[in-house]
Design a protein around this motif. Structure first.
Motif, PDB file in Angstrom:
ATOM      1  N   SER A 147       0.835  -1.205   0.000  1.00  0.00           N
ATOM      2  CA  SER A 147       0.000   0.000   0.000  1.00  0.00           C
ATOM      3  C   SER A 147       0.871   1.258   0.000  1.00  0.00           C
ATOM      4  O   SER A 147       0.575   2.244  -0.694  1.00  0.00           O
ATOM      5  N   PHE A 148       1.949   1.248   0.784  1.00  0.00           N
ATOM      6  CA  PHE A 148       2.858   2.386   0.843  1.00  0.00           C
ATOM      7  C   PHE A 148       3.508   2.634  -0.519  1.00  0.00           C
ATOM      8  O   PHE A 148       3.599   3.780  -0.983  1.00  0.00           O
ATOM      9  N   LEU A 149       3.928   1.562  -1.201  1.00  0.00           N
ATOM     10  CA  LEU A 149       4.610   1.712  -2.488  1.00  0.00           C
ATOM     11  C   LEU A 149       3.686   2.280  -3.561  1.00  0.00           C
ATOM     12  O   LEU A 149       4.166   2.851  -4.555  1.00  0.00           O
ATOM     13  N   GLU A 150       2.371   2.137  -3.378  1.00  0.00           N
ATOM     14  CA  GLU A 150       1.431   2.680  -4.360  1.00  0.00           C
ATOM     15  C   GLU A 150       1.490   4.205  -4.419  1.00  0.00           C
ATOM     16  O   GLU A 150       0.936   4.814  -5.336  1.00  0.00           O
ATOM     17  N   ALA A 151       2.185   4.827  -3.460  1.00  0.00           N
ATOM     18  CA  ALA A 151       2.317   6.285  -3.468  1.00  0.00           C
ATOM     19  C   ALA A 151       3.454   6.764  -4.371  1.00  0.00           C
ATOM     20  O   ALA A 151       3.620   7.976  -4.557  1.00  0.00           O
ATOM     21  N   PHE A 152       4.237   5.849  -4.971  1.00  0.00           N
ATOM     22  CA  PHE A 152       5.473   6.243  -5.639  1.00  0.00           C
ATOM     23  C   PHE A 152       5.457   6.291  -7.166  1.00  0.00           C
ATOM     24  O   PHE A 152       6.489   6.629  -7.752  1.00  0.00           O
ATOM     25  N   PRO A 153       4.364   5.962  -7.874  1.00  0.00           N
ATOM     26  CA  PRO A 153       4.450   5.971  -9.345  1.00  0.00           C
ATOM     27  C   PRO A 153       4.885   7.302  -9.947  1.00  0.00           C
ATOM     28  O   PRO A 153       5.475   7.322 -11.030  1.00  0.00           O
ATOM     29  N   ALA A 154       4.619   8.413  -9.275  1.00  0.00           N
ATOM     30  CA  ALA A 154       5.012   9.712  -9.824  1.00  0.00           C
ATOM     31  C   ALA A 154       6.432  10.108  -9.428  1.00  0.00           C
ATOM     32  O   ALA A 154       6.916  11.172  -9.815  1.00  0.00           O
ATOM     33  N   GLU A 155       7.119   9.286  -8.651  1.00  0.00           N
ATOM     34  CA  GLU A 155       8.479   9.589  -8.205  1.00  0.00           C
ATOM     35  C   GLU A 155       9.408   9.749  -9.410  1.00  0.00           C
ATOM     36  O   GLU A 155       9.338   8.992 -10.375  1.00  0.00           O
ATOM     37  N   GLY A 156      10.294  10.735  -9.338  1.00  0.00           N
ATOM     38  CA  GLY A 156      11.181  10.989 -10.467  1.00  0.00           C
ATOM     39  C   GLY A 156      12.643  10.709 -10.196  1.00  0.00           C
ATOM     40  O   GLY A 156      13.482  10.943 -11.069  1.00  0.00           O
ATOM     41  N   ASN A 157      12.966  10.174  -9.027  1.00  0.00           N
ATOM     42  CA  ASN A 157      14.372   9.967  -8.679  1.00  0.00           C
ATOM     43  C   ASN A 157      14.775   8.505  -8.825  1.00  0.00           C
ATOM     44  O   ASN A 157      14.121   7.603  -8.296  1.00  0.00           O
ATOM     45  N   TYR A 158      15.861   8.297  -9.526  1.00  0.00           N
ATOM     46  CA  TYR A 158      16.357   6.935  -9.773  1.00  0.00           C
ATOM     47  C   TYR A 158      16.637   6.176  -8.486  1.00  0.00           C
ATOM     48  O   TYR A 158      16.305   4.995  -8.346  1.00  0.00           O
ATOM     49  N   LEU A 159      17.255   6.840  -7.511  1.00  0.00           N
ATOM     50  CA  LEU A 159      17.677   6.145  -6.301  1.00  0.00           C
ATOM     51  C   LEU A 159      16.478   5.689  -5.470  1.00  0.00           C
ATOM     52  O   LEU A 159      16.492   4.613  -4.878  1.00  0.00           O
TER      53      LEU A 159
END
Length: 881
Positions: free
Chosen positions: A602-614
């Motif tokens: 559920s927490f990871l579902e917040a990251f699709p818009a993340e723009g950082n490789y690391l």
């Protein structure tokens, strides 16, 4: 501690070695003749001298003892060998008197072996016509070099092979006229040999140093050269990168980095680089990444060579870091050496931290501390969360035990606690203490407490109290948080990935810097470190808070489930390192049972818009662990594939395939990561484009695939293209001229989807792949749920061959077993592995097997606990039919 060491007798102490090697046979039986004269201090009357030898033949020995104005020479009447402890005792029929100067002369012969240890040969295929004197057989040409750390100088010449038995070294070697020889010091002279077509090259006397730092090499070498910008004793120092003929231009990145780093370290350590030259040598076969021999640093080719037009950009990062790490050792390890191998971390932990510190200085746009948290710290956490971990400073009785502690605890946990301490003291103060430590102990040996003393004096803080539990105790803490209005309560306890910490395993109280941010603006809220088991921090704005800011503390946080949800809505307030830390902690809590896999997903579902490789790297790494653990259930495995596909689709479609001229390093790496992940998860457009580009590439258009996308495209092609694609990548392995091509193709071939092809790959690998790279074959198949078990079955069926092939260098065998077997999640398989090795001689990799066992048990427990919960969550979210 010293009383627990199994060390050489202290009746004599070496002061200088004069080593001469001659009559080298550049073909079977690959032997050489040697003569060594060792100047000794005889500390007390004795009738024998014991020193280290391994795989050497000693022909004769004599000793000349200076006593008063005269000296007497005595021949040995007996040389006996203790093969198990790699020692020989040279006995004399009369007692040697105590003396400040005696010279022990030994005639011996040895072998230039193919085990990547001692004095050894490396095979390669030259890209241009080599010199006539190059050794060769029907398939390969050869260069020759040394690898003596930890205890393999004794394979090359008789010596007192312990780190605190320092001496100076004179060295000479007889080689063909058209080849080059290198050693720690500059060449002193070249003279003609009595052997036709040969010359004898001798080198200046070295400084006082440990045997494991001595090095030499010879072959068909060429170099690129630059000079330091600082002056040393009035002149700039030459810095060279040596390669075999035809490769020198690929040394330019390492050269550009090296001369700057030598100057930078001279400045921040406040001690000038102490030798008259800096040589870096690319070695074609190498068991480690690199070795810090003083003045002649040796490297695996992929850790020092880089082709601006043909290399994957990730190797740019690797080259700069490894160059920096090894140069750090020229001071921290070489100028000042640990007293004994239990303090190996003093060398490796510090060099790892300051290596990244130098990379950050050269390339601030790379965000290396974000890379450190996702690669270094998470890897250290993984090993240190096992019951079979060990303290950073681990007891080592015999030098032969030390190879197994060249591991993630010594390097990565060691550097993590150094980073934590430097953050607490302030980096400038920390480096001042390091400088004082180096100056106080230069050309000698030191202990951990010597470093703490210097840092305490520089900072005015009690560093020993801060660090003692981190260094001498096993494991690390998890800080569990409970919330109340306006305050948080925290409790520290040891973290184990298997959960269920027993009371007797949880007695350590660590010094834990809180690093607290709170409030609408995520401002720093200074709080005292946690130095008790439980405490309460008041005046906290619980609408937003984050512990362990920028992940400088080496501990995990266990947050209330609702807090993780709240933080997922406030990602804009978090630094890159904070996001990485939260993802890593959430994954670890799920594995240990302190949290849930569904909470992580559920927490990871917040990251699709993340723009950082690391950040994406940590997100996909944590998800990859979940997918591996539950891969044995086809339904759940398919649901997690669909989840991964949905997570990455928007990001991969946004970033696309095209590299723009203004793309920075991290953007390029993000493109490669997302294309690989989405393609391997079945994103149709990515798979179709990868297969199209792959076909064009194998049809001859080498521009069809960007060098940094070869790994992604090859993997996707092999997974979806069956045997034909596998064979095409295999052909690329055999014909690539790219320095990173072999690593990339080996990793890609592991994407085969059938046990039959996996077995074929293993057979081919053991017949064709260099020993140093065989673990890449096994790991790539072990990461693949379709072929993981095949690797273990193959290992069992072919154990005598594998043991024989890799057993000449236990570092290589230990790495293969650890990395290939710990991906399982089955109690039955763990028992099968234990049963198979039960009656074997496991010396040299027994620690590795213990890590494998502990890891698999933890994985299996996690799988059993969360399988059905994950199934229900995936069904409820529509990822499973």
């Amino acid at each position: 501690m010293a009383n627990d060491r199994d060390v050489l007798p202290d009746n004599v102490k070496p002061t200088n070695y004069s080593i001469s090697l001659f009559d080298l046979k550049p073909a079977e039986p690959w032997t050489y003749q040697g003569q060594v004269e060792i100047d000794l201090q005889v500390n007390k009357p004795t009738k024998s001298v014991t020193l280290n030898t391994h795989h050497l033949n000693l022909h004769s020995a004599s000793i000349t003892v200076e006593s008063g104005k005269h000296g007497s020479s005595v021949k040995s009447n007996d040389i006996s060998f203790d093969k198990k402890n790699q020692r020989c005792t040279i006995s004399f029929d009369q007692e040697l008197p105590q003396s400040k100067k005696a010279t022990l002369s030994i005639a011996f012969d040895g072998t230039m072996n193919n085990h990547m240890a001692g004095f050894y040969r490396s095979k390669y295929k030259p890209p241009v016509e080599p010199a006539k004197g190059v050794a060769k057989d029907k398939d390969s040409h050869y260069m020759f070099s040394t690898q003596f750390e930890s205890s393999d100088a004794r394979r090359a010449f008789p010596c007192f092979d312990e780190p605190n038995l320092k001496a100076t070294f004179d060295f000479e070697i007889e080689i063909p006229d058209d080849l080059s020889a290198l050693s720690n010091m500059p060449e002193k002279e070249t003279r003609k040999s009595k052997k036709d077509g040969h010359k004898i090259v001798s080198f200046d006397k070295s400084p006082v140093m440990s045997t494991y730092l001595l090095a030499w090499a010879f072959g068909d070498f060429e170099y690129v050269e630059d000079f330091t910008r600082r002056k040393y004793h009035g002149k700039a120092l030459p810095v060279r990168v040596y390669t075999t003929r035809g490769l020198k231009d690929q040394g330019k990145l390492a050269l550009e980095s090296a001369h700057q780093i030598v100057d930078y370290f001279s400045e921040i350590f406040r001690i000038d680089y102490p030798l008259p030259k800096v040589d870096l040598l690319a070695v074609h076969e190498f068991s480690h990444g690199a070795m810090e021999n003083w003045g002649l640093i040796t490297y695996r080719t992929t850790a020092v060579l880089f082709d601006e037009y043909a290399s994957d950009q990730k190797y740019r990062n690797r080259v700069v870091y490894v160059v920096a790490h090894e140069l750090a050792h020229q001071w921290f390890g070489n100028l000042v050496t640990m007293d004994w191998w239990n303090e190996l971390w003093l060398n490796e932990g510090f060099a790892t931290w300051v290596g990244w510190y130098a990379v950050d200085y050269l390339h601030p746009d790379w965000n290396v501390w974000g890379q450190w948290v996702t690669e270094g710290m998470q890897t250290a956490f993984q090993l240190d969360s096992l019951r079979t971990s060990h303290p950073i400073e681990v007891p080592v009785r015999n030098a032969l035990e030390v190879d197994q502690i060249f591991d993630h605890i010594s390097y990565l946990k060691g550097s993590s606690v150094i980073r934590m301490l430097s953050s607490q003291l302030g980096v400038e103060t920390f480096l001042k203490g390091v400088s004082d430590y180096l100056k106080a102990h230069q050309y000698g040996n030191a202990k951990t407490e010597d470093l703490w003393t210097a840092l305490s004096k520089a900072s005015g803080q009690d560093v020993t109290t801060f660090m003692d539990s981190w260094i001498r105790k096993i494991g690390f803490p998890v800080v569990t948080v409970a919330e109340e209005p306006g305050q948080i309560s925290v409790k520290q306890s040891r973290f184990l990935s298997a959960g269920e910490v027993k009371p007797e395993e949880d007695e350590t109280v660590w010094w834990i810097p809180m690093g607290l941010k709170t409030g609408p603006e995520a401002t720093d809220a200074q709080r005292e470190a946690l130095t008790v088991k439980e405490d309460t921090y008041r005046d906290i704005d619980t609408t937003f808070y984050k512990l362990n800011t920028n992940q400088t503390g080496f501990y995990r946080t266990n947050l209330p489930p609702q807090r993780l949800i709240e933080l997922s809505k406030s990602l804009d307030k978090l630094s890159v390192t904070d996001k990485i830390g939260l993802v890593g902690d959430a994954g670890a809590m799920a594995i240990a049972g302190h949290g849930t896999t569904t909470g992580l997903l559920s927490f990871l579902e917040a990251f699709p818009a993340e723009g950082n490789y690391l950040v994406w790297s940590e997100v996909l790494s944590s998800l990859g662990k979940v997918r591996r653990t539950f891969s044995s259930d086809e339904q759940v495995s398919e649901g997690l594939r669909q989840y991964a596909l949905k997570l990455t689709t928007a990001a991969v479609e946004k970033i696309g395939w095209r590299f723009q001229p203004n793309d920075d390093y991290l953007t390029g790496q993000l493109r490669a990561l997302l294309l690989s992940s989405a393609g391997l998860s079945g994103h149709k457009a990515t798979v179709d484009e990868a297969q199209k580009r792959f076909q064009a590439f194998i049809d001859g258009d080498k521009t069809a695939i960007h060098p940094s996308l070869r790994s992604a495209v090859f993997k996707i092609a092999v997974k979806n293209g069956g045997k034909d694609a596998y064979k095409a990548v295999q052909h690329e392995y055999l014909n690539t001229t790219s320095v990173d091509g072999k690593e990339i193709t080996l990793q890609s071939m592991g994407q085969v989807q059938t046990p039959e092809l996996a077995r074929e790959y293993l057979d081919w690998g053991f017949a064709n792949v260099a020993t140093q790279d065989l673990h890449s074959v096994g790991i790539s198949l072990s990461n693949n749920g379709k072929t993981r078990e095949t690797v273990w079955q193959y290992t069992k069926e072919n154990w005598p061959m594998i043991r024989e092939r890799m057993g000449g260098n236990m570092v290589v065998l230990d790495r293969f077993l650890k990395m290939c077997l710990q991906k399982f999640s089955s109690f039955e398989l763990e028992k099968d592995i234990e049963s198979f090795f039960k009656d074997k001689d496991n010396e040299g990799y027994d620690r590795g097997l213990a890590v494998v066992s502990d890891t698999i048990k933890g994985n299996a427990k996690y799988r059993e606990r969360d399988m059905e919960v994950v199934r229900e969550w995936l069904q409820a979210r529509g990822y499973m039919k």
